[in-house]
Design a protein around this motif. Structure first.
Motif, PDB file in Angstrom:
ATOM      1  N   LYS A   1      45.185  38.855  27.605  1.00  0.00           N
ATOM      2  CA  LYS A   1      45.487  39.409  28.933  1.00  0.00           C
ATOM      3  C   LYS A   1      46.740  40.270  28.908  1.00  0.00           C
ATOM      4  O   LYS A   1      46.975  41.060  29.810  1.00  0.00           O
ATOM      5  CB  LYS A   1      45.677  38.273  29.946  1.00  0.00           C
ATOM      6  CG  LYS A   1      44.378  37.671  30.408  1.00  0.00           C
ATOM      7  CD  LYS A   1      44.606  36.810  31.614  1.00  0.00           C
ATOM      8  CE  LYS A   1      43.298  36.550  32.323  1.00  0.00           C
ATOM      9  NZ  LYS A   1      43.487  35.885  33.587  1.00  0.00           N
TER      10      LYS A   1
ATOM     11  N   ILE B   1      52.163  45.574  37.982  1.00  0.00           N
ATOM     12  CA  ILE B   1      52.274  44.113  38.095  1.00  0.00           C
ATOM     13  C   ILE B   1      52.013  43.773  39.557  1.00  0.00           C
ATOM     14  O   ILE B   1      52.657  44.317  40.453  1.00  0.00           O
ATOM     15  CB  ILE B   1      53.637  43.589  37.557  1.00  0.00           C
ATOM     16  CG1 ILE B   1      53.701  42.081  37.665  1.00  0.00           C
ATOM     17  CG2 ILE B   1      54.822  44.240  38.230  1.00  0.00           C
ATOM     18  CD1 ILE B   1      54.730  41.448  36.762  1.00  0.00           C
ATOM     19  N   ASN B   2      51.024  42.922  39.754  1.00  0.00           N
ATOM     20  CA  ASN B   2      50.493  42.697  41.105  1.00  0.00           C
ATOM     21  C   ASN B   2      51.244  41.670  41.935  1.00  0.00           C
ATOM     22  O   ASN B   2      50.704  41.197  42.930  1.00  0.00           O
ATOM     23  CB  ASN B   2      49.031  42.250  41.002  1.00  0.00           C
ATOM     24  CG  ASN B   2      48.101  43.422  40.811  1.00  0.00           C
ATOM     25  OD1 ASN B   2      48.396  44.531  41.243  1.00  0.00           O
ATOM     26  ND2 ASN B   2      46.977  43.184  40.160  1.00  0.00           N
TER      27      ASN B   2
ATOM     28  N   GLY C   1      43.223  46.021  41.779  1.00  0.00           N
ATOM     29  CA  GLY C   1      42.500  44.932  41.099  1.00  0.00           C
ATOM     30  C   GLY C   1      43.368  44.377  39.979  1.00  0.00           C
ATOM     31  O   GLY C   1      44.541  44.711  39.875  1.00  0.00           O
ATOM     32  N   GLY C   2      42.768  43.539  39.129  1.00  0.00           N
ATOM     33  CA  GLY C   2      43.493  43.005  37.972  1.00  0.00           C
ATOM     34  C   GLY C   2      44.029  41.608  38.209  1.00  0.00           C
ATOM     35  O   GLY C   2      43.706  40.964  39.210  1.00  0.00           O
ATOM     36  N   SER C   3      44.848  41.136  37.259  1.00  0.00           N
ATOM     37  CA  SER C   3      45.407  39.779  37.360  1.00  0.00           C
ATOM     38  C   SER C   3      46.249  39.664  38.626  1.00  0.00           C
ATOM     39  O   SER C   3      46.995  40.581  38.957  1.00  0.00           O
ATOM     40  CB  SER C   3      46.327  39.489  36.167  1.00  0.00           C
ATOM     41  OG  SER C   3      45.678  39.772  34.983  1.00  0.00           O
TER      42      SER C   3
END
Lengths: 338, 155
Positions: free
Chosen positions: A51, A123-124, A163-165
């Motif tokens: 990841k 970075i979410n 989207g994403g982690s």
């Protein structure tokens, strides 16, 4: 909710700073270190996984836990919501702002275009407060920005629905209830106990003190994982960024935790906590030596096995110091009555 | 950390550090970023080298523009796939210049949203040998269309 002007203040970290600021606006004066400490935010985790493009580490608890743990331990209630559909997420945000309610939102940091280019990465888990609508944009109170900033509607939409982690899915929250009396003694000690437990008792090889030890050993293997010397240099210098610059208040949150313990000591009249605050400040000073050393050897491209071994030894010494500190802190939290 | 050790004069990147004040209290202090002040040139130099290296690969047909942006933005195929909302195997295929042509326009738009670049920049490189040239991509409501404005001289 009042429609008084929102007072912007910079903070060390986005989530603790956001929670502190939005509570302050709602009438609860609580400092950033107190939010961080009560929530048990201090942590360490070392990760090597597909990841991540390269091995990395974290120095704080899972994103979102600061707000959730603070709420659980103080009785503060937040209303929060996620959205499947970006349009409804945007409508709800606009509705709240039109009522004069500042709203905290989870975003992808990459789209915060009012911050310097070199800090903006995907970075979410970046938290900001939207305070009002202005033209085709929003006024943002971001802990990392010296003043209030303007963010265009398109960028905010992308940031909230990336989207994403840890995809934010438009996550927003704001306080709806603050208890008249809060048992801070209980909240502080519960926060301390959970943080110390995570650092020294979790039976997971890559978290807490075990994670620091793993980091100290694995860093010698980093050259084999890097594309070339410049890539290795970049990753080694990121140790400094992750410990000092990426919203930690310095030394991977250790200085902020020292400030929390000092504030808690004064609030509860507990001299033991004052002693502990001095110890973690000292530990933080040595972490800062780690980060400065990493920056220097990275810049010089002095990244042979011996130099990385030296860096590993410095990190391992931090594991020894933190093992002793958090064991003592855990023992202390078990002895106290709350 | 003592207050005086934390002080860094660098207005471009400000942050908050928690420090020990002169009177022994612990408190937040606004200061400049040490690593940004001392090492920002090194950061941009490495970044430029990386971009140059991968741009050459794109030109030689050894990497696709997707691979270029993925490396530069430090994303993994799985993270990128999740952001573009397509399977990981598709991202891996799109990174291969042989299969880049299979990408749909809609997928390319979604990649561009993630990389925050105009659609057309996935298919070209803009270079200029003059200084003082300001190049700006202007968006419009149509996601498949944009304006490239080039201004020379004046403000």
């Amino acid at each position: 909710m009042s429609s008084k002007p929102f007072e912007h203040r910079m903070a060390a970290h986005c989530e603790s700073g956001t929670v502190s600021a939005i509570l302050r606006h709602a009438g609860m004066d609580i400092s950033e270190p107190m939010v961080f400490g009560i929530s048990g935010g201090i942590f360490f985790g070392y990760f090597e996984s597909k990841k991540f493009p390269f091995p990395t580490f974290v120095v704080r608890s899972r994103p979102g836990r600061i707000r959730a743990n603070l709420a659980r331990r103080t009785g503060v209630k937040f209303r929060s919501e996620r959205f499947r559909d970006p349009s409804s997420g945007e409508r709800e945000l606009d509705r709240l702002l039109s009522l004069g309610v500042p709203v905290a939102c989870q975003t992808d940091f990459f789209y915060m275009n009012y911050l310097p280019d070199h800090v903006r990465v995907h970075i979410n888990v970046h938290f900001v407060i939207l305070t009002e609508i202005e033209g085709d944009g929003y006024i943002v109170s971001d802990s990392y920005s010296p003043g209030l900033a303007l963010l265009d509607r398109d960028s905010l939409r992308k940031a909230r629905f990336a989207g994403g982690s840890f995809a934010p899915r438009g996550f927003l929250f704001y306080p709806v209830f603050i208890p008249e009396r809060i048992d801070f003694r209980k909240a502080v000690w519960k926060g301390i106990k959970s943080a110390a437990f995570q650092m020294v008792r979790l039976p997971v090889p890559f978290v807490g003190v075990k994670g620091i030890r793993l980091f100290s050993k694995r860093i010698a293997a980093w050259p084999a994982l890097a594309r070339d010397t410049e890539h290795l240099s970049h990753e080694v210098m990121k140790i400094n960024v992750l410990l000092e610059d990426q919203g930690t208040g310095g030394a991977g949150f250790r200085f902020m935790y020292a400030t929390f313990l000092r504030e808690a000591s004064a609030m509860l009249g507990d001299s033991d906590l004052r002693g502990m605050s001095e110890r973690i400040m000292e530990i933080g000073d040595r972490w800062r030596e780690v980060s400065l050393f990493a920056a220097r050897i990275g810049k010089r491209r002095d990244l042979d096995r011996a130099r990385l071994g030296e860096l590993g030894s410095m990190i391992n010494a931090r594991a020894d110091a933190e093992e002793s500190f958090f064991n003592d802190l855990l023992d202390l939290s078990k002895k106290k009555k709350y | 950390m003592k207050e005086k050790e934390a002080r860094v004069d660098y207005r471009e990147h400000q942050l908050i550090l928690y420090v020990e004040k002169k009177d022994g209290t612990y408190a937040p202090m606004r200061t400049g970023s040490y690593i940004a002040k001392e090492y920002i040139d090194d950061f941009w130099k490495k970044r430029a080298n990386l971009e140059r290296e991968y741009m050459e690969k794109v030109k030689r047909g050894e990497a696709s523009p997707i691979a270029f942006h993925m490396i530069v933005e430090e994303l993994t195929p799985s993270e990128l796939a999740s952001r573009v909302r397509i399977p990981v195997r598709k991202v891996k295929r799109h990174c291969d210049p042989v299969h880049f042509g299979e990408i749909t326009l809609e997928e390319l738009v979604r990649y561009c949203e993630v990389f925050n670049v105009p659609l057309i920049n996935m298919l070209r490189q803009i270079v200029s040998n003059k200084t003082g040239v300001r190049i700006k991509d202007e968006k419009c409501a149509n996601p498949f269309f944009g304006t490239l404005s080039i201004r020379v001289g004046g403000k």
